[in-house]
Scaffold this active site. Structure first.
Site, mmCIF file in Angstrom:
data_model
loop_
_atom_site.group_PDB
_atom_site.id
_atom_site.type_symbol
_atom_site.label_atom_id
_atom_site.label_comp_id
_atom_site.label_asym_id
_atom_site.label_seq_id
_atom_site.Cartn_x
_atom_site.Cartn_y
_atom_site.Cartn_z
ATOM 1 N N GLY A 43 92.864 20.990 15.240
ATOM 2 C CA GLY A 43 92.788 20.706 13.798
ATOM 3 C C GLY A 43 94.192 20.805 13.212
ATOM 4 O O GLY A 43 95.193 20.663 13.911
ATOM 5 N N ARG A 74 85.671 18.886 20.652
ATOM 6 C CA ARG A 74 84.464 18.084 20.875
ATOM 7 C C ARG A 74 84.778 16.587 20.853
ATOM 8 O O ARG A 74 84.325 15.837 21.685
ATOM 9 C CB ARG A 74 83.388 18.435 19.843
ATOM 10 C CG ARG A 74 82.419 19.469 20.411
ATOM 11 C CD ARG A 74 81.328 19.784 19.462
ATOM 12 N NE ARG A 74 81.862 20.294 18.200
ATOM 13 C CZ ARG A 74 81.122 20.702 17.187
ATOM 14 N NH1 ARG A 74 79.814 20.652 17.273
ATOM 15 N NH2 ARG A 74 81.674 21.164 16.092
ATOM 16 N N ARG A 92 88.911 33.309 16.243
ATOM 17 C CA ARG A 92 88.010 34.402 15.898
ATOM 18 C C ARG A 92 87.690 35.122 17.195
ATOM 19 O O ARG A 92 87.593 34.477 18.258
ATOM 20 C CB ARG A 92 86.704 33.875 15.275
ATOM 21 C CG ARG A 92 86.852 33.367 13.843
ATOM 22 C CD ARG A 92 87.068 34.523 12.852
ATOM 23 N NE ARG A 92 87.185 34.055 11.488
ATOM 24 C CZ ARG A 92 88.343 33.826 10.860
ATOM 25 N NH1 ARG A 92 89.502 34.010 11.487
ATOM 26 N NH2 ARG A 92 88.360 33.433 9.609
ATOM 27 N N GLU A 140 86.250 43.519 14.577
ATOM 28 C CA GLU A 140 87.400 44.011 13.801
ATOM 29 C C GLU A 140 86.954 44.981 12.721
ATOM 30 O O GLU A 140 85.889 44.780 12.138
ATOM 31 C CB GLU A 140 88.123 42.823 13.152
ATOM 32 C CG GLU A 140 88.684 41.881 14.186
ATOM 33 C CD GLU A 140 89.304 40.625 13.572
ATOM 34 O OE1 GLU A 140 89.499 40.580 12.341
ATOM 35 O OE2 GLU A 140 89.587 39.698 14.331
ATOM 36 N N HIS A 188 95.116 41.025 13.331
ATOM 37 C CA HIS A 188 94.699 39.857 12.533
ATOM 38 C C HIS A 188 95.702 39.563 11.412
ATOM 39 O O HIS A 188 95.371 39.651 10.225
ATOM 40 C CB HIS A 188 93.289 40.049 11.965
ATOM 41 C CG HIS A 188 92.625 38.755 11.589
ATOM 42 N ND1 HIS A 188 91.281 38.545 11.657
ATOM 43 C CD2 HIS A 188 93.139 37.576 11.125
ATOM 44 C CE1 HIS A 188 90.984 37.314 11.257
ATOM 45 N NE2 HIS A 188 92.118 36.706 10.921
HETATM 46 C C1 8YV Z 1 92.801 35.642 7.202
HETATM 47 C C2 8YV Z 1 92.100 33.803 8.741
HETATM 48 O O1 8YV Z 1 93.539 36.625 7.788
HETATM 49 O O2 8YV Z 1 92.295 31.948 7.340
HETATM 50 C C3 8YV Z 1 91.643 32.504 8.207
HETATM 51 O O3 8YV Z 1 90.618 32.003 8.673
HETATM 52 O O4 8YV Z 1 91.648 34.260 9.742
HETATM 53 C C4 8YV Z 1 93.177 34.516 8.062
HETATM 54 O O5 8YV Z 1 94.092 33.706 7.454
HETATM 55 C C5 8YV Z 1 91.374 36.076 7.194
HETATM 56 O O6 8YV Z 1 90.660 35.327 6.319
HETATM 57 C C6 8YV Z 1 91.297 37.581 6.946
HETATM 58 O O7 8YV Z 1 91.085 37.938 5.649
#
Ligand code: 8YV
Length: 326
Positions: free
Chosen positions: A159, A181, A238, A267, A285
């Site tokens: 992406g 995909r 994730r 987490e 993270h």
């Molecule tokens: C943030 C993320 O750290 O944008 C995302 O999907 O994983 C990160 O930028 C997350 O939203 C944690 O608050």
């Protein structure tokens, strides 16, 4: 916490307090702050009945049990590009629009990814500890087995962020292929419809695909075996995308060489087994977590709500909840 606002627009700020959000709304709005899911019970039924918009300011579970508390809800403005914590199917059924914060974090997360990849291969964290412990005065740090120079990267996901990472790897003259995909429009890198086939053909995986049910445990023991003993896995997506126990086993047994992780299954809990390993670099993270980028993300959370309540289309709605004509 503000008081009841007659004729005003009641918003729930769900998650950590942020200055950009605290200061971002005019007198037209009444903000109600709730830090976590458990605290939602403290919200009075009167207030819950008035809430028309939610700003989800961190990774807070925003499932049907949360959303169904708010009968007048029109919009959920979620912080982050990933929105697997929001039940978009429930929102869609109720005509609630969900927005996320894409684009403003793309380059930051790509920078972090290249940093984590290099730190993992060239052992920066171990080398830093080596220097601080005084060992350098007795002996040079050993040569790293890992290097970007003899690697081929397979991206899992291509992406916006994946493409920004691939651009950086192109500049560094590292060969890149990808699995997703469907082939990504305008991307010239080789596309592998099969993840296992790609893992067999490369030695490094960079995982940057959305979380959620569709990708749960996508990187499993078979993929790790296919990657092989020179294998390195970088996860910026994730924790749910990788089978974490299988990863720990693969790192322990030498099925793969090393890993660089920014995200975890539960987490902020990180398995002690990972923390004890020398062949992993562990980040809490922080892919997008600089002041400048987080402020831009917070601003987009605010701007989506403001656009909506000015009668305009939201700026960045997710594909699952398209906005009907307003
Ligand atoms: C943030 C993320 O750290 O944008 C995302 O999907 O994983 C990160 O930028 C997350 O939203 C944690 O608050």
């Amino acid at each position: 916490m503000a008081t009841a606002g007659s004729g005003k627009i009641d918003l729930l700020i769900y998650g950590p307090r942020k200055p950009v959000v605290d200061n971002g709304f005019s007198e037209r709005f009444v903000r109600h702050n709730v830090e976590s899911k458990d605290d939602l019970d403290g919200l009075s039924p009167d207030v819950a009945a008035r809430i028309r918009g939610i700003a989800v300011t961190g990774l807070r579970p925003t499932d049907a049990t949360v959303l169904s508390r708010f009968p007048k809800l029109e919009i959920v403005s979620s912080f982050g590009v990933g929105y697997d914590h929001v039940d978009s199917a429930h929102a869609r059924e109720r005509d609630i629009v969900v927005t996320n914060t894409p684009d403003v974090l793309t380059e930051e997360v790509a920078d972090t990814t290249i940093g984590l990849l290099t730190a993992t291969l060239r052992e920066f964290v171990k080398a830093d500890r080596y220097l601080r412990s005084g060992l350098w005065t007795t002996q040079d740090y050993p040569l790293s087995v890992g290097s970007l120079r003899d690697r081929k990267v397979g991206m899992v996901g291509m992406g916006r962020i994946g493409q920004a990472i691939a651009r950086r790897l192109d500049a560094a003259r590292v060969p890149v292929v990808y699995h997703s995909r469907n082939p990504a429009a305008g991307v010239s890198h080789q596309h592998y419809p099969s993840l296992i086939e790609m893992a067999t053909a490369v030695d490094t995986l960079i995982v940057i695909t959305p979380g959620g049910a569709a990708t749960a445990n996508l990187i499993n023991a078979d993929v790790m075996k296919a990657l092989g003993p020179r294998g390195v896995i970088i996860n910026m997506a994730r924790g749910s995308v990788i089978d974490e126990p299988a990863l720990i086993a693969a790192l322990k047994s030498g099925t793969i060489l090393a890993a660089g992780l920014d995200v975890y299954a539960r987490e902020p809990q990180v398995p002690d087994e990972l923390k004890a390993m020398q062949n992993v670099v562990l980040l809490p993270h922080i892919g997008s977590a600089s002041l400048v980028t987080r402020n831009a993300m917070d601003q987009l959370v605010v701007d989506n709500l403001k656009a909506w309540f000015s009668g305009k289309p939201p700026l960045t709605p997710i594909a699952e909840t398209p906005v009907k004509d307003r």
